[in-house]
Design a protein around this motif. Sequence first.
Motif, PDB file in Angstrom:
ATOM      1  N   LEU A  73      79.196  59.893  50.306  1.00  0.00           N
ATOM      2  CA  LEU A  73      78.617  59.419  49.046  1.00  0.00           C
ATOM      3  C   LEU A  73      77.100  59.392  49.120  1.00  0.00           C
ATOM      4  O   LEU A  73      76.406  59.788  48.184  1.00  0.00           O
ATOM      5  CB  LEU A  73      79.155  58.027  48.704  1.00  0.00           C
ATOM      6  N   ARG A  76      75.544  62.737  48.833  1.00  0.00           N
ATOM      7  CA  ARG A  76      75.676  63.283  47.481  1.00  0.00           C
ATOM      8  C   ARG A  76      74.924  62.412  46.473  1.00  0.00           C
ATOM      9  O   ARG A  76      75.020  62.633  45.273  1.00  0.00           O
ATOM     10  CB  ARG A  76      77.151  63.358  47.092  1.00  0.00           C
ATOM     11  N   ARG A  77      74.233  61.418  47.013  1.00  0.00           N
ATOM     12  CA  ARG A  77      73.476  60.484  46.178  1.00  0.00           C
ATOM     13  C   ARG A  77      74.353  59.825  45.125  1.00  0.00           C
ATOM     14  O   ARG A  77      73.966  59.652  43.977  1.00  0.00           O
ATOM     15  CB  ARG A  77      72.280  61.181  45.539  1.00  0.00           C
ATOM     16  N   GLN A  78      75.535  59.466  45.556  1.00  0.00           N
ATOM     17  CA  GLN A  78      76.462  58.745  44.690  1.00  0.00           C
ATOM     18  C   GLN A  78      76.638  57.345  45.268  1.00  0.00           C
ATOM     19  O   GLN A  78      76.280  57.080  46.401  1.00  0.00           O
ATOM     20  CB  GLN A  78      77.819  59.454  44.632  1.00  0.00           C
ATOM     21  N   TYR A 120      75.679  49.734  50.650  1.00  0.00           N
ATOM     22  CA  TYR A 120      75.160  50.688  49.684  1.00  0.00           C
ATOM     23  C   TYR A 120      73.697  50.466  49.319  1.00  0.00           C
ATOM     24  O   TYR A 120      73.178  51.121  48.425  1.00  0.00           O
ATOM     25  CB  TYR A 120      76.037  50.701  48.426  1.00  0.00           C
ATOM     26  N   GLN A 125      71.190  54.814  46.712  1.00  0.00           N
ATOM     27  CA  GLN A 125      71.733  56.143  46.915  1.00  0.00           C
ATOM     28  C   GLN A 125      72.063  56.848  45.608  1.00  0.00           C
ATOM     29  O   GLN A 125      72.586  57.937  45.605  1.00  0.00           O
ATOM     30  CB  GLN A 125      72.995  56.069  47.777  1.00  0.00           C
ATOM     31  N   GLN A 126      71.764  56.257  44.495  1.00  0.00           N
ATOM     32  CA  GLN A 126      72.034  56.912  43.232  1.00  0.00           C
ATOM     33  C   GLN A 126      71.115  58.116  43.071  1.00  0.00           C
ATOM     34  O   GLN A 126      70.109  58.245  43.748  1.00  0.00           O
ATOM     35  CB  GLN A 126      71.833  55.931  42.070  1.00  0.00           C
ATOM     36  N   SER A 127      71.460  58.957  42.135  1.00  0.00           N
ATOM     37  CA  SER A 127      70.684  60.171  41.903  1.00  0.00           C
ATOM     38  C   SER A 127      69.224  59.818  41.620  1.00  0.00           C
ATOM     39  O   SER A 127      68.930  58.880  40.901  1.00  0.00           O
ATOM     40  CB  SER A 127      71.253  60.939  40.718  1.00  0.00           C
ATOM     41  N   ALA A 133      74.700  65.843  38.927  1.00  0.00           N
ATOM     42  CA  ALA A 133      75.690  65.773  40.006  1.00  0.00           C
ATOM     43  C   ALA A 133      76.037  67.162  40.538  1.00  0.00           C
ATOM     44  O   ALA A 133      76.215  67.346  41.740  1.00  0.00           O
ATOM     45  CB  ALA A 133      76.940  65.053  39.520  1.00  0.00           C
ATOM     46  N   ALA A 161      83.947  67.926  43.908  1.00  0.00           N
ATOM     47  CA  ALA A 161      83.245  66.711  43.486  1.00  0.00           C
ATOM     48  C   ALA A 161      84.101  65.481  43.746  1.00  0.00           C
ATOM     49  O   ALA A 161      83.597  64.412  44.076  1.00  0.00           O
ATOM     50  CB  ALA A 161      82.864  66.793  42.020  1.00  0.00           C
ATOM     51  N   ASP A 162      85.429  65.621  43.633  1.00  0.00           N
ATOM     52  CA  ASP A 162      86.359  64.538  43.924  1.00  0.00           C
ATOM     53  C   ASP A 162      86.582  64.493  45.432  1.00  0.00           C
ATOM     54  O   ASP A 162      87.226  65.384  45.999  1.00  0.00           O
ATOM     55  CB  ASP A 162      87.678  64.738  43.184  1.00  0.00           C
TER      56      ASP A 162
END
Length: 167
Positions: A73, A76-78, A120, A125-127, A133, A161-162
């Motif tokens: 995560l 992937r910056r999620q 977290y 880590q968010q976009s 995405a 992506a999943d």
Amino acid sequence: MQEYETKCYQALLDDGCRTLFPINLLLQVSTNTDACRDLLRPWTRYPGASNLEDWQMFSRQLHRWKEFRKWQLGNRRQMVGFSEYLNKQQHEFGRMGVAAKWTARPNPQQAIRSQWEDEYGHGQQQSRNGDAAEDILSRYAEGTKTLLLNSGFVQPFELHADLKQLD
């Protein structure tokens, strides 16, 4: 302890992980770790020495799997939102039979929130920079392919992506 390892095994399967060995071998492995040394080697703490806890592979594998998912995560910056994290933790506590222990704490939800923040980093880590995405996944896939090719891995693969669809 075998009951706990069985629960860890099921948690691994539920999250799409391939376990080290099938559950029907747990009794054999737990009673004769020396005979199963080659099977257990990837997860033993001290590969050259015998350890009574070596058969407890599924709990060790589950811990590492969760760390891997968190790493995925992050790269992937999620991020997992707190409500999703809380639901997963509560489900996990119930499965592992420790829900009563957690709810007996003075403020269990705050304890879980603190754990979420530690894991977290308050959403860092968010976009960033408005990255879509798909762009992030594409860059991640290219970096992964480069690392794997440099390590001699040449089999074709595809990232989804999943995260639960990945092998």
